[in-house]
Scaffold this active site. Structure first.
Site, PDB file in Angstrom:
ATOM      1  N   ASP A 118       0.852  -1.184   0.000  1.00  9.76           N
ATOM      2  CA  ASP A 118       0.000   0.000   0.000  1.00  9.76           C
ATOM      3  C   ASP A 118       0.899   1.250   0.000  1.00  9.76           C
ATOM      4  O   ASP A 118       2.111   1.163   0.212  1.00  9.76           O
ATOM      5  CB  ASP A 118      -0.954  -0.018   1.203  1.00  9.76           C
ATOM      6  CG  ASP A 118      -2.206   0.818   0.959  1.00  9.76           C
ATOM      7  OD1 ASP A 118      -2.188   1.695   0.070  1.00  9.76           O
ATOM      8  OD2 ASP A 118      -3.215   0.611   1.664  1.00  9.76           O
ATOM      9  N   GLU A 155     -10.267   6.926   4.663  1.00 11.61           N
ATOM     10  CA  GLU A 155      -9.255   6.293   5.531  1.00 11.61           C
ATOM     11  C   GLU A 155      -9.345   6.844   6.970  1.00 11.61           C
ATOM     12  O   GLU A 155     -10.431   7.165   7.453  1.00 11.61           O
ATOM     13  CB  GLU A 155      -7.875   6.460   4.912  1.00 11.61           C
ATOM     14  CG  GLU A 155      -7.799   5.760   3.541  1.00 11.61           C
ATOM     15  CD  GLU A 155      -6.404   5.674   2.969  1.00 11.61           C
ATOM     16  OE1 GLU A 155      -5.457   5.366   3.706  1.00 11.61           O
ATOM     17  OE2 GLU A 155      -6.249   5.889   1.748  1.00 11.61           O
TER      18      GLU A 155
HETATM   19  C1  BGC Z   1      -5.124   3.038   0.369  1.00 14.32           C
HETATM   20  C2  BGC Z   1      -5.379   2.031  -0.703  1.00 14.32           C
HETATM   21  C3  BGC Z   1      -5.226   2.661  -2.057  1.00 14.32           C
HETATM   22  C4  BGC Z   1      -3.874   3.313  -2.171  1.00 14.32           C
HETATM   23  C5  BGC Z   1      -3.619   3.981  -3.491  1.00 14.32           C
HETATM   24  C6  BGC Z   1      -3.864   3.816   0.146  1.00 14.32           C
HETATM   25  O1  BGC Z   1      -3.757   4.865   1.036  1.00 14.32           O
HETATM   26  O2  BGC Z   1      -5.066   2.393   1.607  1.00 14.32           O
HETATM   27  O3  BGC Z   1      -6.641   1.474  -0.547  1.00 14.32           O
HETATM   28  O4  BGC Z   1      -5.413   1.697  -3.048  1.00 14.32           O
HETATM   29  O5  BGC Z   1      -3.740   4.278  -1.165  1.00 14.32           O
HETATM   30  O6  BGC Z   1      -4.287   5.174  -3.613  1.00 14.32           O
HETATM   31  C1  BGC Z   2      -3.300   9.874  -1.997  1.00 14.03           C
HETATM   32  C2  BGC Z   2      -4.138   8.649  -1.793  1.00 14.03           C
HETATM   33  C3  BGC Z   2      -3.457   7.767  -0.868  1.00 14.03           C
HETATM   34  C4  BGC Z   2      -3.105   8.503   0.413  1.00 14.03           C
HETATM   35  C5  BGC Z   2      -2.324   7.637   1.346  1.00 14.03           C
HETATM   36  C6  BGC Z   2      -3.016  10.523  -0.679  1.00 14.03           C
HETATM   37  O1  BGC Z   2      -2.217  11.647  -0.852  1.00 14.03           O
HETATM   38  O2  BGC Z   2      -3.955  10.757  -2.821  1.00 14.03           O
HETATM   39  O3  BGC Z   2      -4.355   7.964  -2.988  1.00 14.03           O
HETATM   40  O4  BGC Z   2      -4.266   6.692  -0.607  1.00 14.03           O
HETATM   41  O5  BGC Z   2      -2.368   9.662   0.154  1.00 14.03           O
HETATM   42  O6  BGC Z   2      -1.917   8.307   2.505  1.00 14.03           O
END
Ligand code: BGC
Ligand code: BGC
Length: 848
Positions: free
Chosen positions: A322, A517
């Site tokens: 991730d 998140e």
């Molecule tokens: C998320 C994932 C996601 C990834 C890419 C992460 O922060 O936990 O679910 O696919 O970012 O954006």
């Molecule tokens: C991104 C997301 C990612 C996240 C993780 C963001 O800046 O746009 O896609 O999941 O950071 O922390």
């Protein structure tokens, strides 16, 4: 007739799938004792395996490590994809070609083609196409103009596996329209706690339902990789993301192995049977209380990523980490983590730091820290997936949907999904359905809000940075107006100054505002009571209820929350989840048709238990149906067809006005019992490492070393030795809240033993995000403790709040920085109420 045949065909495909799944997926499957062997719909092909071997043996180490690297489109050019042999790119939430939010399908395709062409013009013996991954998690949800479906929680309520399959096909088509071949979906989390900020990404708290959906979702996305709409699927996040303690995102899952393999893992089994080609590792850790095994962070767990997933379950696709997920592993930084690769991560999502990552990884292979065989295995897996997906023979532009804006539209299907997802929780006196000739007052902040009805992961990551006009869709209000005629509908968001008596009925559309998140986590210092976070919703219901007119509440939210106060003010109450762009689906069900008949009855039934208390004494999913803290259980939902619906009028519900579910007297920051919410990190210059119990200074850039010891009183402590300027910090990935009670004469308390006097200045900092940190100087205090016994230090919170620390958004509860050498043991860092006046508490004035 034609329709019927089609339906039958779909039904038999589905029946076939579940038949084939009989071993581990039948409803009657016996309880598993260990990870099951899964037979994938896609099996190994000898000729392909031979080809993979040939390609791998022709690759240099730099080419192999490049294949294993995934960079973010903001931070990587096509030229660099070529130069570094990158295997993959992604766009994060809210990242678009040229950072143009309004990029069209053709713009996306152009960038995808540029990356592809670059990957096919390297000096590799066999050119390997780059694969682009995207979070198309409810439709192609980063792309303006794409139809957005209800989030997974709504699809779960629909209890309709066929629908899932159809939606997945549409998602695939929309993604191929942008020239992309890989989606980071489905999320197969089994959400166990509504406090989790990703609750809406889960289909159900019941693993069996997740299992019933996951396979069909994967099948819909991937097909046989022959259709122009097919894309590679990802089962995520492996494993236990939905089962963390107190629903803390990236927290610790404390389930037994039995619970994990018989409930929380069920989605993976059907996903793998259907042939899911990639798995995303999870940010959480897992500590099994029954066996006592602490697997640690999933990104570093060989027991799970290799032994369970690849060896036992037989998964032969690849594991993607991730976003900066490798940095969660003890001893790792976001540009360096041999542990994760050795544990079984095959492709590494290193959005911006990918150049250093490549350099470090090559050095780690050359230095013997990562066996070459592991690298070869990882690259083989990546090539296998690309070959299976047909990427060596087709370009992004080859799909007939490529660049087609209208291939991202699936309005009718999304509207159908909205209708099916609605759950009728209360319908006293059969207020619903409403007739079309009525005058209706519409109130509430979410009635005319595409922003609120789409929630997080919509155009941007958090879903908060959008304009209404960014969405191509219809609000619920638009649907009401269309059904009743605009002149019969008056809209007043707050109901202020409106005479309710002039209307036949009120529809209130209220609920949550977007989050994604951990930003959506409900801290223990709050409760599940929706009106605690959104008092405006309670206020608007108070303004319209008790006026002699029926009030229908439509609750637009990403989870099942405590809403007794809101329900008591409503005659009917509908859970609409996060319906996406096609808000008209709500009117379809609330109103009778033009002939006065019910055209669409409520079909949605709860896939998450609905709470009857603001704080729960345990996981609601495990409570019996008649548990007093549970208002409605799984499968609950009224319909017009049920005669009982009006007979069983819901009487006034008990009110629970607690404001916090936490122990008001303390909050663990990093203690022996609770070290995961605020994991310890070390920052040395600009690099950050996650601290384990034992790490040499060499492993952490030289400035800090950590060992562990047991203090005289039996407490486990970290012995931290600073060689130069550096900081250690117990820091949460997302800000949280301190329980109100802790502020009552509270202290930041920790146990310390000083082994080497500070050679420079030592400070302790509490941090609440950007421009919101407060530090105190503890140099003298530490000097005075040299070689003395371990002491409990009490630093009054008031010393920090006086300097601007905001306890409502605590990011880091404890940081210790030095400007030069220093060594101390540290243990049991927590916030404790009522100790600031203790005789041994430190006075703010002594902290110069
Ligand atoms: C998320 C994932 C996601 C990834 C890419 C992460 O922060 O936990 O679910 O696919 O970012 O954006
Ligand atoms: C991104 C997301 C990612 C996240 C993780 C963001 O800046 O746009 O896609 O999941 O950071 O922390």
């Amino acid at each position: 007739m034609k329709n019927k045949t089609l339906q039958l065909a779909v039904a038999s495909v589905i029946a076939g799938l579940s038949l084939q799944a009989a071993s581990v997926n039948a409803a009657t499957a016996p309880e598993l004792k260990d990870w099951p062997k899964i037979k994938s719909a896609i099996s190994k092909d000898a000729a392909m395996e031979k080809k993979i071997k040939e390609i791998v043996s022709s690759m240099s180490l730099a080419q192999k490590v490049g294949q294993m690297t995934q960079a973010e489109i903001k931070f990587v050019t096509p030229e660099e994809v070529k130069q570094y042999y990158l295997g993959s790119v992604l766009n994060g939430g809210g990242s678009w070609p040229k950072m143009n939010k309004y990029a069209t399908a053709a713009d996306w395709l152009a960038l995808s083609t540029a990356y592809y062409d670059a990957s096919m013009s390297t000096d590799m013996k066999t050119k390997v196409p780059v694969v682009w991954g995207i979070d198309a998690i409810h439709g192609n949800s980063n792309v303006v103009g794409a139809t957005l479906f209800p989030h997974n929680i709504g699809l779960g309520a629909a209890h309709n596996p066929q629908l899932i399959s159809k939606i997945a096909v549409e998602v695939g088509r929309a993604v191929r329209a942008t020239g992309i071949n890989w989606v980071f979906a489905p999320t197969v989390a089994v959400g166990k706690d509504a406090r989790w900020g990703r609750a809406y990404e889960s289909f159900s708290e019941d693993g069996k339902q997740v299992r019933d959906y996951a396979g069909l979702y994967v099948k819909g996305l991937q097909g046989k990789f022959k259709d122009d709409a097919n894309v590679i699927a990802t089962a995520k996040h492996f494993i236990g993301d939905g089962g963390t303690d107190a629903g803390v995102d990236r927290g610790v899952n404390k389930s037994s192995l039995n619970e994990m393999i018989n409930s929380q893992a069920l989605g993976y089994y059907s996903a793998f049977e259907a042939g899911a080609q990639t798995v995303m590792a999870s940010y959480n850790s897992w500590h099994d209380p029954v066996s006592g095994i602490n697997y640690g962070k999933m990104h570093g767990s060989k027991a799970l990523l290799t032994d369970a997933l690849k060896d036992k379950m037989g998964f032969d696709g690849f594991v993607i980490s991730d976003w900066d997920g490798i940095a969660e592993v003890a001893g790792c930084a976001n540009d360096s983590c041999p542990q994760a690769i050795n544990a079984g991560v095959d492709m590494i999502m290193v959005p911006d730091n990918w150049k250093n990552f490549i350099k470090n990884t090559i050095a780690q292979v050359e230095g013997g820290q990562i066996p070459l065989a592991r690298i070869d295995d990882a690259v083989s897996r990546i090539l296998r997936v690309k070959l299976r997906a047909g990427m060596f023979t087709t370009k992004p532009g080859d799909s007939k949907y490529a660049g087609k804006q209208d291939a991202m539209q699936a309005k009718a299907l999304a509207r159908e999904a909205v209708r099916e997802s609605l759950v009728l929780l209360k319908n006293n006196q059969s207020v619903l359905p409403l007739a079309r000739d009525k005058k209706v007052l519409v109130v509430g902040k979410s009635a005319d809000s595409l922003i609120n009805q789409n929630g997080g992961w919509s155009i941007t990551w958090q879903g908060t940075e959008n304009k209404e006009s960014d969405y191509h869709g219809d609000t619920l209000l638009t649907g009401f107006r269309e059904a009743l005629g605009a002149s019969n509908v008056q809209f007043s968001p707050t109901a202020e100054g409106v005479d309710v008596s002039k209307f036949d009925a009120v529809i209130a559309v209220i609920g949550e505002t977007p989050y994604a998140e951990g930003f959506g986590d409900i801290p223990a210092a709050q409760t599940l009571r929706h009106s605690q976070r959104h008092p405006e919703d309670l206020a608007v219901l108070k303004a319209v209820s008790g006026k002699g007119k029926p009030v229908v509440t439509v609750f637009v939210a990403g989870r099942a929350l405590y809403t007794n106060d809101l329900m008591n003010l409503s005659d009917a109450f509908v859970a609409a989840w996060l319906p996406g762009t096609e808000g008209k689906g709500v009117a379809d069900v609330l109103f009778k048709d033009a002939k006065g008949k019910v055209a669409h009855d409520f079909k949605g039934r709860l896939s998450f238990s609905w709470p009857n208390a603001a704080c729960l004494s345990g996981p609601i999913a495990k409570m019996e149906a008649n548990h007093p803290e549970k208002l409605f259980g799984l499968g609950y939902g009224l319909s017009y067809a049920m005669k009982a619906a009006s007979a069983n009028a819901l009487s006034a519900l008990p009110l629970d006005n607690r404001n916090s579910c936490a122990d008001e007297s303390r909050m663990a920051i990093n203690t022996a019992k609770d070290s995961t919410h605020f994991p310890m990190r070390a920052t040395i210059a600009t690099r950050q490492f996650t601290l384990g119990r034992e790490l040499s200074d060499k492993e952490m850039g030289g400035a800090i070393g950590v060992t562990s010891k047991t203090l005289a009183n039996g407490l486990p402590a970290r012995v931290v030795t600073w060689n130069g300027p550096a900081k250690i910090e117990a820091t949460a990935p997302f800000a949280t809240m301190v329980p109100q009670g802790v502020l009552n004469n509270g202290v930041l308390q920790f146990v310390a033993e000083v082994h080497k006097a500070p050679q420079g200045k030592v400070t302790v900092t509490m941090d609440c995000g950007e421009n919101c940190a407060a530090s105190v100087d503890v140099t003298k205090l530490m000097q005075g403790m040299l070689n003395g016994p371990a002491r409990t230090i009490k630093l009054p919170l008031a010393c920090f709040t006086a300097k601007g620390f905001d306890p409502k958004k605590i990011k880091s509860g404890f940081a210790m920085s030095t400007t030069a050498a220093f060594s101390a043991s540290l243990a049991e860092i927590e916030l404790v109420a009522g100790k600031a006046k203790d005789p041994d508490a430190v006075a703010c004035s002594d902290l110069n």
